[in-house]
Design an enzyme around this catalytic site. Structure first.
Site, PDB file in Angstrom:
ATOM      1  N   GLN A 113       0.781  -1.231   0.000  1.00 28.21           N
ATOM      2  CA  GLN A 113       0.000   0.000   0.000  1.00 28.21           C
ATOM      3  C   GLN A 113       0.812   1.280   0.000  1.00 28.21           C
ATOM      4  OE1 GLN A 113      -3.264  -0.458   2.802  1.00 28.21           O
ATOM      5  NE2 GLN A 113      -4.404  -1.314   1.115  1.00 28.21           N
ATOM      6  N   ASN A 242      -2.445   6.409   7.334  1.00 27.31           N
ATOM      7  CA  ASN A 242      -2.964   5.223   6.657  1.00 27.31           C
ATOM      8  C   ASN A 242      -2.121   4.784   5.482  1.00 27.31           C
ATOM      9  OD1 ASN A 242      -3.926   6.587   4.237  1.00 27.31           O
ATOM     10  ND2 ASN A 242      -5.365   7.565   5.615  1.00 27.31           N
ATOM     11  N   CYS A 243      -2.416   3.584   5.075  1.00 24.59           N
ATOM     12  CA  CYS A 243      -1.723   2.969   3.949  1.00 24.59           C
ATOM     13  C   CYS A 243      -2.767   2.469   2.959  1.00 24.59           C
ATOM     14  CB  CYS A 243      -0.889   1.792   4.422  1.00 24.59           C
ATOM     15  SG  CYS A 243       0.124   2.143   5.843  1.00 24.59           S
ATOM     16  N   VAL A 244      -3.693   3.304   2.537  1.00 23.40           N
ATOM     17  CA  VAL A 244      -4.655   2.859   1.523  1.00 23.40           C
ATOM     18  C   VAL A 244      -3.968   2.876   0.162  1.00 23.40           C
ATOM     19  CG1 VAL A 244      -6.741   3.560   2.743  1.00 23.40           C
ATOM     20  CG2 VAL A 244      -5.630   5.168   1.199  1.00 23.40           C
TER      21      VAL A 244
END
Lengths: 429, 133, 349
Positions: A113, A242-244
């Site tokens: 990601q 986050n790691c979207v």
């Protein structure tokens, strides 16, 4: 709240024996920064590098991008509740921003990601950070660290460095000063009684571990929708954790430079009366979705908004929140425009969103992430290309021996960011 | 409103199974598709969805793991679960759409598999305290 | 000698063979431009030539999809055309489906650029606009003059291998392919422009039209099954032998109502299916697979429900316009309400 945002134009970053700003150049003491990052005993190493626009440089895997800022007056500290003190709140007084440069945290957090920034070549057209001078902080964790512990270390490292560099701008005279003001709700409504009252429904990614965003240090899935002054966001009250998918990651830079807030202020007092931000989240628990979309609609009604813009972060689960918010706010009589990106598959023929509703009559597209692009080999890689094939947008066998590869533009950081930051859009053919 | 002992977790992630099997009902299946189909069957058979079946923003052809929580309707519950039915059917449709675009990779390296498990499990972890009230 | 060769496809009507009574005619080739082909050839000028026109009856095509496509593809192949054109079909449903089917087949098997034209509500448009460039036309042949420039322009571009622009520039129906471009303004600014217009009640154009929704709330559950009156409705094309009401095998324009009074099951001697969208052999042997009269009679006898309505309503679902289906539904629904039917089993295929 009233904020003066002083912008110090930064044209280059250079390593030096101390950290300061002189003649639009940010000089950085390498050892000082590395020492600062390695205060965290979970990190094994830290390496600094500089990437400039038009260089044959690729940065990957990128975790977050942050603009250095400093709170000069008005109380509060930058990134409150995370790096700075949680109280007093931010958003008032004066802030200085190092305009044109960024801190980029680099390192593999999870295997899929984190994305790519190309400083030149075809992919550079799709990435906002191909146009900024970037100080890359390449970190490596100790062996056996839990993924979420490492994520936290990476997140804090970037923010610490940005706050540290921001300090260099505290006493520098900004090149421009912009003033933003949003008054308490009744006063704001009375200021432009003849203009339509517009709000911004800001949906934060909050789906669980590695998919979190922080509001004054609070994990966004823990709060219920609330009102925010837009200037609080400019002072770092929201940070990305986050790691979207890389393409629609709202980096901390994008929180500081929220394009919807920017646009609302541009039209404020002319075409609209900008009333402020309704902050909400994208939880996976369906009861939270129902409850929070009810609350968003209630806040929109309570502020007597005539119209709102809604943005999301992510795909799938957040599309459901997006549509629930749209439906419920429209049913309160407030006009809604959605801003989002699309994933219609490689051939572009599938339905772009994972959820839809009939009230979503107005949508501004931020482009589709499934388009493929050729990424030429670069002279220099900051970080490593070991993960390209498993990064989102890549596939097994997409990498060529010379270091070039094919991938979907999903792999480029913020290429289709769903808050309308870029000019990329998709249309029906 | 909820009793954790009555919730049902449908999953193909062994971490989720091991972690929650003593707390609630956990149905452990083989594939992502089987999880969606089992969930669909439960929703059609008077269960509400507790979590979104596409949580994590990972496209259904990216992650091999999926966990969904459902909850049986109370006997006297007259609330229809039409929205849940529409949602799970939509998720299945989207799943097949993505498989057609590009099938999910059969095998990732061990550490990538592990990361997918962590992220999937965290979705359930974040919901458990919401039900324990 | 013309530089570019075209093969044109027409149905029996536009091909000048005849009306509905000739809809069963087999594919045939004429080495000349016919009907709308004459106008197209004239507009294209002397560099282009309609080398052949293939004519086929709509019913023949609809009932023998694979065979018809195979035959016509072979016919087209012989002429090695630069472009294949079908129709336009305007609002003729079966013709539209035939044009779409044959265009797709020619493009896939021969790799020749293809083009058709339809009215946007033609069921064939919905089925094929994703795969085949379909020029937007009016709903009758009188509108040919208006769409002719677009048809001609696209034929020229296809023949020369030039880039085909978007649906609005070129006048074809949107295929639903999402293509990226760099807009003049960023997303937030375009969103704000849209919002200002929407708040003022002015027209605005969304970047992504939502799919059309037509949700019907489910009826209340039946509380007393023991006394409920149950009816059967199907889109599976079950009709009495001989298809007395001439229900179409695709793109139906009507439904039929047929008695099952005194019958214990659907006998293959009395009933068949005319549905053009599935392999019919099993249902022709046993029509109970679609109208489950045998099981329903047993359940009726055992008192599982009150009584079975003594007729069933039927049409074909394949290629049928949703507007026609909605009309059938309204009409059947009214009949059931008048006759106090409590529940309906809808059998799809």
């Amino acid at each position: 709240m009233r904020l003066e945002l002083g912008k110090i134009e930064i044209r280059d970053i250079q390593f030096a024996d101390r950290t300061y700003i002189g003649d639009h150049i940010l000089y950085v003491n390498r050892e000082e920064i590395e020492k600062l990052v390695l205060e965290d005993d979970k990190l094994l190493s830290c390496r600094l590098d500089i990437a400039r626009p038009n260089e044959a440089v690729r940065i990957t895997p990128v975790k977050d991008v942050i603009e250095p800022r400093v709170k000069v007056s008005g109380g509060g500290e930058i990134f409150p509740g995370v790096i700075g003190k949680v109280s007093p709140p931010v958003g008032e007084g004066r802030t200085h921003a190092l305009d044109g440069c960024c801190v980029v945290t680099v390192g593999r957090i999870v295997g899929f990601q984190e994305g790519i920034i190309d400083m030149s070549g075809p992919a550079a057209d799709y990435c906002p950070f191909s146009k900024t001078v970037n100080l890359c902080v390449v970190i490596e964790p100790k062996e056996g660290l839990e993924t979420h512990v490492y994520e936290r270390s990476g997140r804090l490292a970037g923010l610490k460095v940005a706050a540290f560099l921001g300090e260099a701008g505290r006493h520098v005279k900004p090149d421009t000063v912009e003033v933003y003001e949003t008054k308490p709700v009744f006063k704001q409504a009375a200021e432009f009684p003849d203009l339509p009252k517009v709000g911004y429904v800001h949906m934060l990614q909050s789906q669980g571990l590695l998919h979190d965003t922080y509001y004054y240090g609070v994990d966004a899935k823990q709060f219920v929708p609330t009102f925010m002054y837009p200037t609080e966001i400019m002072d770092g009250a929201i940070v990305s954790g986050n790691c979207v998918a890389p393409c629609d990651k709202v980096t901390t830079y994008h929180h500081l430079h929220n394009p919807v807030i920017d646009e609302c202020y541009k039209r404020h007092g002319k075409e609209i009366n900008f009333m402020g931000v309704i902050l909400t989240n994208e939880n996976v628990f369906l009861a939270d979705k129902e409850r929070h979309s009810d609350m968003v609609a209630k806040l929109a009604e309570w502020m007597e908004l005539d119209g709102v813009l809604i943005t999301e972060e992510g795909y799938g689960n957040p599309d459901t929140d997006l549509m629930m918010n749209c439906r419920k706010v429209e049913r309160k009589g407030t006009k809604v425009v959605l801003i989002t990106d699309e994933f219609p598959g490689k051939d572009g023929k599938s339905q772009s969103l994972a959820d839809t509703c009939e009230e979503a009559t107005a949508l501004a597209s931020c482009g589709q992430g499934n388009m493929t692009l050729h990424f030429p080999a670069m002279e220099k890689i900051i970080g490593m290309q070991d993960y390209i094939e498993s990064q989102i947008g890549g596939w097994a066998g997409c990498m060529n021996e010379d270091g070039s590869f094919e991938a979907e533009i999903q792999i480029i950081i913020a290429s289709t960011i769903a808050n309308g930051f870029n000019t990329l859009a998709a249309k029906g053919y | 409103m909820w009793n954790i002992g009555k919730a049902v977790i449908v999953t193909n992630n062994d971490w989720v199974f091991e972690k929650y099997k003593t707390i609630t009902h956990v149905i452990c299946l083989g594939t992502y598709e089987e999880v969606l189909i089992k969930t669909r069957d439960l929703v059609h058979n008077r269960h509400h969805l507790l979590t979104h079946p596409q949580a994590s923003s990972l496209k259904p052809n990216q992650t091999p793991y999926r966990s969904v929580m459902v909850y049986p309707n109370a006997a006297d519950d007259t609330d229809d679960n039409m929205n849940d039915i529409i949602l799970i059917e939509k998720c299945l449709e989207v799943f097949y759409q993505w498989q057609e675009i590009a099938p999910a990779p059969g095998k990732y390296t061990d550490n990538v598999m592990r990361d997918f498990k962590v992220i999937d499990a965290s979705m359930i972890d974040s919901v458990i305290p919401r039900i324990f009230i | 000698m013309a530089k570019y060769k075209i093969v044109h496809y027409l149905n029996q009507f536009f091909g000048g063979i005849g009306g509905e009574d000739k809809a069963g005619c087999l594919p045939e080739v004429r080495e000349e431009a016919i009907g709308p082909g004459i106008a197209i050839a004239q507009a294209l000028g002397e560099d282009y030539e309609i080398a052949a026109t293939v004519i086929c009856g709509d019913n023949y095509f609809g009932e023998n999809l694979d065979e018809a496509a195979d035959t016509i593809v072979e016919m087209v192949k012989n002429y090695r055309p630069n472009v294949f054109v079908a129709g336009p079909a305007f609002n003729a449903g079966r013709y539209g489906v035939a044009c779409g089917t044959i265009c797709k087949a020619v493009e896939e098997r021969l790799g020749i650029p293809v083009l058709t034209g339809m009215y946007e509500e033609n069921p064939g448009a919905d089925m094929f606009k994703k795969d085949v460039i379909t020029v937007r036309t009016g709903n009758s042949a009188a509108s040919l003059r208006k769409s002719l420039p677009n048809i001609v322009n696209l034929i020229r571009k296809m023949a020369a291998g030039e880039e085909i622009l978007g649906p609005y520039e070129e006048g074809y129906l949107e295929r639903g392919i999402r293509v990226n471009y760099f807009a003049q303004k960023r997303g937030a600014a375009r969103g704000m422009d849209m919002l200002i217009k929407k708040m003022k009640g002015e027209p605005f154009e969304t970047d992504l039209p939502m799919p059309k929704f037509d949700r019907v709330p489910p009826a209340e559950a039946i509380t007393d099954m023991k006394h409920a009156k149950i009816a059967v409705v199907t889109s599976g094309g079950i009709v009495p032998q001989g298809n007395p009401d001439h229900i179409e095998s695709s793109n139906a324009t009507k439904y039929g109502v047929y008695s099952i009074e005194g019958m214990d099951s659907m006998s293959p001697e009395k009933f068949t299916t005319i549905h053009g969208g599935y392999d019919r052999q099993f249902v022709m042997k046993d029509p109970n697979l679609v109208v489950p009269l045998d099981v329903l009679r047993e359940m009726e006898k055992e008192g599982e429900f009150g009584e079975l309505v003594n007729y069933f309503c039927t049409t074909t679902g394949t290629g049928t316009a949703t507007s026609s289906a909605a009309k059938f539904g309204d009409s059947i629904g009214k009949k059931f309400v008048d006759e106090h039917v409590d529940g309906v089993i809808l059998v799809s295929t």
